[in-house]
Scaffold this motif. Sequence first.
Motif, PDB file in Angstrom:
ATOM      1  N   LEU A 154       0.852  -1.185   0.000  1.00  0.00           N
ATOM      2  CA  LEU A 154       0.000   0.000   0.000  1.00  0.00           C
ATOM      3  C   LEU A 154       0.889   1.236   0.000  1.00  0.00           C
ATOM      4  O   LEU A 154       1.686   1.430   0.926  1.00  0.00           O
ATOM      5  N   VAL A 155       0.761   2.054  -1.033  1.00  0.00           N
ATOM      6  CA  VAL A 155       1.541   3.286  -1.156  1.00  0.00           C
ATOM      7  C   VAL A 155       0.638   4.461  -0.798  1.00  0.00           C
ATOM      8  O   VAL A 155      -0.433   4.638  -1.389  1.00  0.00           O
ATOM      9  N   PHE A 156       1.067   5.264   0.168  1.00  0.00           N
ATOM     10  CA  PHE A 156       0.315   6.453   0.574  1.00  0.00           C
ATOM     11  C   PHE A 156       1.069   7.693   0.123  1.00  0.00           C
ATOM     12  O   PHE A 156       2.276   7.826   0.343  1.00  0.00           O
ATOM     13  N   VAL A 157       0.337   8.617  -0.531  1.00  0.00           N
ATOM     14  CA  VAL A 157       0.908   9.882  -0.997  1.00  0.00           C
ATOM     15  C   VAL A 157       0.125  11.003  -0.306  1.00  0.00           C
ATOM     16  O   VAL A 157      -1.057  11.203  -0.567  1.00  0.00           O
ATOM     17  N   HIS A 158       0.774  11.713   0.585  1.00  0.00           N
ATOM     18  CA  HIS A 158       0.107  12.729   1.404  1.00  0.00           C
ATOM     19  C   HIS A 158      -0.171  14.001   0.609  1.00  0.00           C
ATOM     20  O   HIS A 158       0.198  14.119  -0.565  1.00  0.00           O
ATOM     21  N   GLY A 159      -0.790  14.974   1.280  1.00  0.00           N
ATOM     22  CA  GLY A 159      -1.188  16.197   0.613  1.00  0.00           C
ATOM     23  C   GLY A 159      -0.362  17.421   0.973  1.00  0.00           C
ATOM     24  O   GLY A 159       0.716  17.334   1.577  1.00  0.00           O
ATOM     25  N   TYR A 160      -0.914  18.561   0.619  1.00  0.00           N
ATOM     26  CA  TYR A 160      -0.321  19.883   0.864  1.00  0.00           C
ATOM     27  C   TYR A 160      -0.235  20.173   2.360  1.00  0.00           C
ATOM     28  O   TYR A 160      -0.984  19.625   3.168  1.00  0.00           O
ATOM     29  N   ALA A 209      -4.038   8.238  -2.183  1.00  0.00           N
ATOM     30  CA  ALA A 209      -3.465   9.582  -2.245  1.00  0.00           C
ATOM     31  C   ALA A 209      -4.448  10.589  -1.669  1.00  0.00           C
ATOM     32  O   ALA A 209      -5.664  10.453  -1.847  1.00  0.00           O
ATOM     33  N   HIS A 210      -3.926  11.599  -1.000  1.00  0.00           N
ATOM     34  CA  HIS A 210      -4.763  12.600  -0.341  1.00  0.00           C
ATOM     35  C   HIS A 210      -4.433  14.001  -0.842  1.00  0.00           C
ATOM     36  O   HIS A 210      -3.265  14.338  -1.056  1.00  0.00           O
ATOM     37  N   THR A 225       0.094  11.678  -7.886  1.00  0.00           N
ATOM     38  CA  THR A 225      -0.269  10.317  -8.258  1.00  0.00           C
ATOM     39  C   THR A 225      -0.795  10.243  -9.683  1.00  0.00           C
ATOM     40  O   THR A 225      -0.352   9.405 -10.489  1.00  0.00           O
ATOM     41  N   LEU A 226      -1.745  11.097 -10.009  1.00  0.00           N
ATOM     42  CA  LEU A 226      -2.343  11.029 -11.338  1.00  0.00           C
ATOM     43  C   LEU A 226      -1.345  11.394 -12.428  1.00  0.00           C
ATOM     44  O   LEU A 226      -1.360  10.813 -13.524  1.00  0.00           O
ATOM     45  N   GLU A 227      -0.469  12.344 -12.153  1.00  0.00           N
ATOM     46  CA  GLU A 227       0.550  12.685 -13.135  1.00  0.00           C
ATOM     47  C   GLU A 227       1.504  11.510 -13.357  1.00  0.00           C
ATOM     48  O   GLU A 227       1.905  11.216 -14.491  1.00  0.00           O
ATOM     49  N   ALA A 228       1.864  10.802 -12.271  1.00  0.00           N
ATOM     50  CA  ALA A 228       2.743   9.644 -12.409  1.00  0.00           C
ATOM     51  C   ALA A 228       2.059   8.530 -13.191  1.00  0.00           C
ATOM     52  O   ALA A 228       2.672   7.892 -14.065  1.00  0.00           O
ATOM     53  N   LEU A 229       0.774   8.291 -12.915  1.00  0.00           N
ATOM     54  CA  LEU A 229       0.043   7.236 -13.626  1.00  0.00           C
ATOM     55  C   LEU A 229      -0.166   7.608 -15.089  1.00  0.00           C
ATOM     56  O   LEU A 229      -0.113   6.734 -15.976  1.00  0.00           O
ATOM     57  N   ARG A 230      -0.372   8.891 -15.351  1.00  0.00           N
ATOM     58  CA  ARG A 230      -0.540   9.343 -16.736  1.00  0.00           C
ATOM     59  C   ARG A 230       0.746   9.107 -17.520  1.00  0.00           C
ATOM     60  O   ARG A 230       0.728   8.618 -18.652  1.00  0.00           O
ATOM     61  N   GLN A 231       1.863   9.461 -16.912  1.00  0.00           N
ATOM     62  CA  GLN A 231       3.152   9.241 -17.582  1.00  0.00           C
ATOM     63  C   GLN A 231       3.388   7.761 -17.841  1.00  0.00           C
ATOM     64  O   GLN A 231       3.869   7.367 -18.914  1.00  0.00           O
ATOM     65  N   ALA A 232       3.086   6.939 -16.844  1.00  0.00           N
ATOM     66  CA  ALA A 232       3.311   5.504 -16.994  1.00  0.00           C
ATOM     67  C   ALA A 232       2.480   4.936 -18.140  1.00  0.00           C
ATOM     68  O   ALA A 232       2.942   4.091 -18.907  1.00  0.00           O
ATOM     69  N   ARG A 263      -3.568  -2.219  -8.637  1.00  0.00           N
ATOM     70  CA  ARG A 263      -4.953  -2.618  -8.462  1.00  0.00           C
ATOM     71  C   ARG A 263      -5.814  -1.404  -8.115  1.00  0.00           C
ATOM     72  O   ARG A 263      -6.341  -0.739  -8.985  1.00  0.00           O
ATOM     73  N   ASN A 264      -5.930  -1.074  -6.841  1.00  0.00           N
ATOM     74  CA  ASN A 264      -6.772   0.043  -6.427  1.00  0.00           C
ATOM     75  C   ASN A 264      -6.029   1.367  -6.497  1.00  0.00           C
ATOM     76  O   ASN A 264      -4.886   1.472  -6.045  1.00  0.00           O
ATOM     77  N   VAL A 265      -6.696   2.388  -7.034  1.00  0.00           N
ATOM     78  CA  VAL A 265      -6.225   3.767  -6.943  1.00  0.00           C
ATOM     79  C   VAL A 265      -7.343   4.552  -6.266  1.00  0.00           C
ATOM     80  O   VAL A 265      -8.439   4.683  -6.804  1.00  0.00           O
ATOM     81  N   MET A 266      -7.060   5.045  -5.052  1.00  0.00           N
ATOM     82  CA  MET A 266      -8.064   5.748  -4.251  1.00  0.00           C
ATOM     83  C   MET A 266      -7.600   7.179  -4.011  1.00  0.00           C
ATOM     84  O   MET A 266      -6.486   7.403  -3.523  1.00  0.00           O
ATOM     85  N   LEU A 267      -8.451   8.132  -4.351  1.00  0.00           N
ATOM     86  CA  LEU A 267      -8.137   9.555  -4.242  1.00  0.00           C
ATOM     87  C   LEU A 267      -9.033  10.172  -3.186  1.00  0.00           C
ATOM     88  O   LEU A 267     -10.258  10.186  -3.335  1.00  0.00           O
ATOM     89  N   ALA A 268      -8.452  10.692  -2.131  1.00  0.00           N
ATOM     90  CA  ALA A 268      -9.212  11.268  -1.022  1.00  0.00           C
ATOM     91  C   ALA A 268      -9.093  12.786  -1.047  1.00  0.00           C
ATOM     92  O   ALA A 268      -7.986  13.332  -1.032  1.00  0.00           O
ATOM     93  N   ALA A 269     -10.238  13.478  -1.103  1.00  0.00           N
ATOM     94  CA  ALA A 269     -10.266  14.945  -1.123  1.00  0.00           C
ATOM     95  C   ALA A 269      -9.301  15.512  -2.151  1.00  0.00           C
ATOM     96  O   ALA A 269      -8.463  16.365  -1.832  1.00  0.00           O
ATOM     97  N   PRO A 270      -9.371  15.055  -3.403  1.00  0.00           N
ATOM     98  CA  PRO A 270      -8.359  15.468  -4.392  1.00  0.00           C
ATOM     99  C   PRO A 270      -8.383  16.969  -4.673  1.00  0.00           C
ATOM    100  O   PRO A 270      -9.418  17.531  -5.031  1.00  0.00           O
ATOM    101  N   ASP A 271      -7.219  17.589  -4.517  1.00  0.00           N
ATOM    102  CA  ASP A 271      -7.040  19.017  -4.803  1.00  0.00           C
ATOM    103  C   ASP A 271      -6.589  19.147  -6.248  1.00  0.00           C
ATOM    104  O   ASP A 271      -5.419  19.433  -6.540  1.00  0.00           O
ATOM    105  N   ILE A 272      -7.524  18.898  -7.154  1.00  0.00           N
ATOM    106  CA  ILE A 272      -7.243  18.916  -8.586  1.00  0.00           C
ATOM    107  C   ILE A 272      -8.372  19.658  -9.288  1.00  0.00           C
ATOM    108  O   ILE A 272      -9.548  19.454  -8.985  1.00  0.00           O
TER     109      ILE A 272
END
Length: 383
Positions: A131-137, A209-210, A217-224, A237-246
Motif C-alpha cells: 500500500l503506497v500512501f501519498v500525502h497532501g499539501y 493519495a490525499h 499520483t495522477l501525473e505519475a500514472l498518466r506518464q506511466a 490494483r486500487n487507486v483511491m483519491l481522497a479529497a483530491p485538490d485537482i
Amino acid sequence: MSRFRLIVLALLAPLALGACGTTPRTLVLADTAQGDTVASFPIFVATTRAPAEKPSYFTGERAATLSFARLDMTVPRAHKPGELELPAVGAKADPSLHFAVNKVTPLERDPITAQVRAELAKRKPVDRDVLVFVHGYNTNFADASYRFAQIVHDAGFKGVAVLFTWPSRGELLQYPYDRESAFYSRDFLEAALRGISRDLGASRIDVLAHSMGTLVTLEALRQAKIRGDGSFGGKLRNVMLAAPDIDLDVFKTQIDEIKRDVTVFVSADDRALAFSRRFAGDKTRLGAISAKDTEIVADLEKRGAHIIDLSEISTSDQLNHGKFAASPKVVQLIGRRLQADKGIAVAGPGFGDRLGDITGGVVGALGSTVELVVTAPSAIAGR
C-alpha cells in the motif's frame, strides 16, 4: 508586507481555527514497554525531500534523488479508530497514549529493497500487497508518517506499507511551492512504483493519495500509461483519491489518458478545498463536488471515476479535509476494499446498508452504499 501576502492571508482567514501551530512536528523517538501498545509495524519511506539531521530527518526542500528510510511505528493502547493521538508539538510521546516511533533507519536502495522483500515473504501469499500512501499539501514528514500509521492500523491492512513523501514545506502560505513540488515529484513516484512492481515480489500494489498528493499520483500514472505500462506489470490494483485538490477539467484529461477505474472520496463542505479553489482561479476542485452534482458525477462515472460522497459525515477534522481517515467507518471500509479482490469474506455492513445508516445522515443521491462502492466500485459504473 506585499499585496500578494495580504490577499493570501485574507483567503486563509476561514482556515485559521483549523491551522496547526508554527512549530513543525518532528519524529521524537520513544521507548515502548510491554503492554503500552496494541500494534507495531514498519513503514518504508521513499522520498524526494532533502535529508536532514534528527529529529526532522527530512525537510520540505527538494532533493535531486530519491532517499529511503524505515520507520518502526507503534499504535497506543488507548487508540480509538479514526483518531490520531499525538503529543503536543515538541513533547515526548507516551506510547500508551500516542502514536510513536521506536526507530528511524535511513537506508540505501539495495538494503530497503531487501527489507521490503523480506517483510513480504513473511506474509501469506494473499497478503503480499504493498500500500503506497501519498500525502497532501501543508504536510511535513512527521505528520505524513503518523497519519499513514493510523490509516494502516485502522484499515486493518496486512501487507507492507510504503510512504511516498514529497517536499511539502508544511506551511499554509507555501501552497505555490507545494504545488510545484508535486509536479517535481511525479517522475520519482513513477520510478518508485516501477521498482515496487519489478523488484520487491509484491503480488499487488494499491495507491491511496490525499489532497495535493492526488496530483502527484495522477501525473505519475498518466506518464506511466504514455510510456506503455500504466498497470505496472499488471500489479497496480486500487487507486483511491481522497479529497483530491485537482482542477475538475484537468482531472478529466488525466483519467481519459490513464484509462483505469479510480475511487474518489469527495465532500462538499471541505474548507481546505474551498481555499484552494479561490487560490487557483475559482475553478471547481474534484474533491469538493457532491452527489448533488448529478451531471458532473454521471460524466465522471462514464470516465471510470467512482464517486463516494462524504458530505454528510461529521468528524473531528475542523477543515473536513481528512474525513477518509478521521471517520472510523470510512477508513475501515477502505480496508475492506483492499481485501475485496482477494476472495476473502469480510465481516461488516451488508450491501443493503445505506451510508446514511452508518453515519446518521442521508448521503449520496446515487443510491449507492459505501460498502458497495468501496468493495466493488465496478458494480456502480454508469449509475
